[in-house]
Design a protein around this motif. Structure first.
Motif, short mmCIF file in Angstrom:
data_model
loop_
_atom_site.label_atom_id
_atom_site.label_comp_id
_atom_site.label_asym_id
_atom_site.label_seq_id
_atom_site.Cartn_x
_atom_site.Cartn_y
_atom_site.Cartn_z
N UNK A 1 -12.26 17.74 3.24
CA UNK A 1 -11.06 18.23 3.70
C UNK A 1 -9.97 16.96 3.97
N UNK A 2 -9.02 17.04 3.28
CA UNK A 2 -8.06 16.01 3.53
C UNK A 2 -7.14 16.16 4.92
N UNK A 3 -6.51 15.17 5.31
CA UNK A 3 -5.54 15.11 6.45
C UNK A 3 -4.23 14.80 6.23
N UNK A 4 -3.77 15.04 4.89
CA UNK A 4 -2.41 14.61 4.73
C UNK A 4 -1.66 15.74 4.26
N UNK A 5 -0.36 15.80 4.47
CA UNK A 5 0.90 16.58 4.34
C UNK A 5 1.84 15.97 3.54
N UNK A 6 2.20 16.39 2.17
CA UNK A 6 3.56 15.73 1.61
C UNK A 6 4.56 15.46 2.17
N UNK A 7 5.15 14.42 2.34
CA UNK A 7 6.32 14.37 3.12
C UNK A 7 7.44 13.84 2.44
N UNK A 8 7.30 13.27 1.26
CA UNK A 8 8.42 12.78 0.41
C UNK A 8 7.95 12.90 -1.02
N UNK A 9 8.35 14.11 -1.88
CA UNK A 9 7.95 14.04 -3.22
C UNK A 9 8.84 12.96 -4.13
N UNK A 10 7.87 12.09 -4.82
CA UNK A 10 8.57 11.01 -5.52
C UNK A 10 9.65 11.47 -6.79
N UNK A 11 9.42 13.04 -7.08
CA UNK A 11 10.10 13.54 -8.19
C UNK A 11 11.34 14.04 -7.50
N UNK A 12 11.58 14.14 -6.24
CA UNK A 12 12.82 14.64 -5.50
C UNK A 12 13.33 14.03 -4.47
N UNK A 13 12.93 12.65 -4.40
CA UNK A 13 13.05 12.04 -3.05
C UNK A 13 14.37 11.63 -3.25
#
Length: 424
Positions: free
Chosen positions: A261-273
């Protein structure tokens, strides 16, 4: 700028086994455990790159691995570049460290110190002395950051979106807004991490007569060949731009082959940043994106006394001034700090003109050298330079906040443990 040749750790007085142990630590404790998407670590000693390894993903969702040319948001690792740029103007006699800031920003002349109230109805008192240029560089100005969430003053910063890298404003707008908000304290009385370096960027533009970003490009980035460092990522480099994540103790996506299980949530997508287009607010305090290779070039110039490959940024005496402790009374950060800004305790650490500076390794309880200087960014990037050991360490990942894990302490401990032939 010609890149340094890779060499074995042993050729520069370091242990390969110890550096491999560090990489395994990063992989097992952080990447395999889902705490970091991926990492890049570079260690340079005695003129040689003795360790440079990228692991994991720059973009988990698209399965893009971290590579040597991955572009990272370096956030507050922008501050040393801005501070060096400003000191170039000091060397040219165009500004002095002991001048009052209101000489350049007249609307700040009557800034008061907070006593009571909330925005916009504040009760203030006069400061015990004017804010000086040196206060901006060493964070003793009385300014703050909105993210600190500690006072009615930083609440006013949040309300006005002051100092936010992605805000739709300008440097001039920030200066105008700050004229209406009191100082946290009288200049020189405390240390408080703040938008002061953004103000330094504004002053660079004002004093040099050209936009701050242009000055930085013409005087530092282009001469050193730092072609991947800018306040935005152009379209032709967007495929190299890393995603940024938030540490999530509750667990986020599952992305490892082991299905841990990961512990990360996407905060800034590099395709829409927002970093994909030029910003209106040019943040000298946290706006740059860069690569490990580019940042190494900048650090090499500093380690070499302000010069690299025939390009001189500063004289060695100016750099020595910048990397000396400038906190009043010669105290360390805990003695003066009002900030919540990092995971480290900072006993035995002072602050210079753009860098934290080690005064006493014994007080830090971490191996090191007097005179080592460093800083880091909000997304857990960090660097340190040890002139005595001819050592540079640069670490890149993209996880907010930097205080989520004690990574900087672990890096320092394990890098210094790898030295087998000390200069001291």
């Amino acid at each position: 700028m010609l890149a340094p040749t890779p060499a074995s750790p042993e050729s520069a007085g370091m242990s390969k086994a110890a550096l491999d142990r560090l990489e395994n630590h990063l992989k097992q404790r952080y990447i395999d455990a889902g705490r970091f998407p991926g990492t890049q670590l570079l260690i340079y000693r005695r003129g040689k790159v003795v360790h440079s390894i990228a692991q994991g993903f720059a973009d988990i969702e698209r399965r893009v691995p971290v590579k040597d040319d991955t572009i990272f948001r370096i956030y507050s690792m922008t501050k040393p570049l801005t501070s060096v740029a400003f000191m170039m103007l000091v060397e040219e006699g165009r500004v002095a460290l002991d001048e009052p800031v209101h000489k350049y920003i007249p609307e700040w002349k009557n800034l008061g110190v907070f006593v009571a109230g909330t925005h916009p109805a504040f009760l203030t008192r006069p400061p015990s002395r004017p804010m000086l240029i040196v206060d901006l560089l060493r964070h003793t100005s009385g300014l703050t950051y909105g993210f600190q969430q500690r006072s009615n003053v930083d609440a006013a910063y949040r309300e006005n979106k002051i100092g936010e890298v992605v805000k739709a404003g300008t440097l001039q707008g920030m200066i105008d807004d700050l004229a209406k908000i009191p100082l946290e304290f009288s200049p020189g009385e405390a240390w408080n991490y703040s938008v002061a370096t953004d103000v330094i960027g504004y002053l660079i533009g004002l004093i040099s007569g050209r936009p701050f970003e242009q000055f930085l490009k013409e005087r530092i980035l282009d001469p050193l060949g730092m072609k991947d460092t800018d306040f935005f990522v152009p379209k032709d480099k967007a495929h190299r731009f890393a995603a940024c994540y938030s540490a999530d103790p509750q667990g986020g996506m599952t992305f490892h082959a082991t299905e841990r299980k990961g512990t990360l949530t996407l905060q800034d997508d590099p395709t829409t940043s927002s970093f994909l287009s030029p910003p209106s607010f040019i943040s000298g305090g946290g706006g740059l994106c860069s690569t490990t290779a580019d940042y190494l070039t900048f650090c090499r110039a500093l380690l070499n006394g302000g010069e690299l490959g025939g390009v001189r940024l500063l004289g060695p005496k100016t750099l020595k001034l910048m990397t000396s402790n400038h906190l009043p009374g010669g105290v360390d950060l805990p003695a003066m700090s009002r900030s919540l800004f990092s995971e480290a305790a900072y006993n035995g650490i002072g602050f210079g003109l753009g860098f934290a500076v080690t005064m006493s390794p014994a007080q830090t309880l971490i191996a090191g050298s007097p005179g080592e200087y460093n800083w880091g960014g909000a997304a857990t990037t960090s660097f340190f330079i040890d002139p005595a050991e001819e050592l540079i360490t640069i670490f890149m990942t993209q996880v907010l906040p930097s205080s989520a894990y004690p990574l900087r302490r672990e890096l320092r401990t394990m890098v210094y443990a790898a030295i087998t032939d000390s200069n001291l």
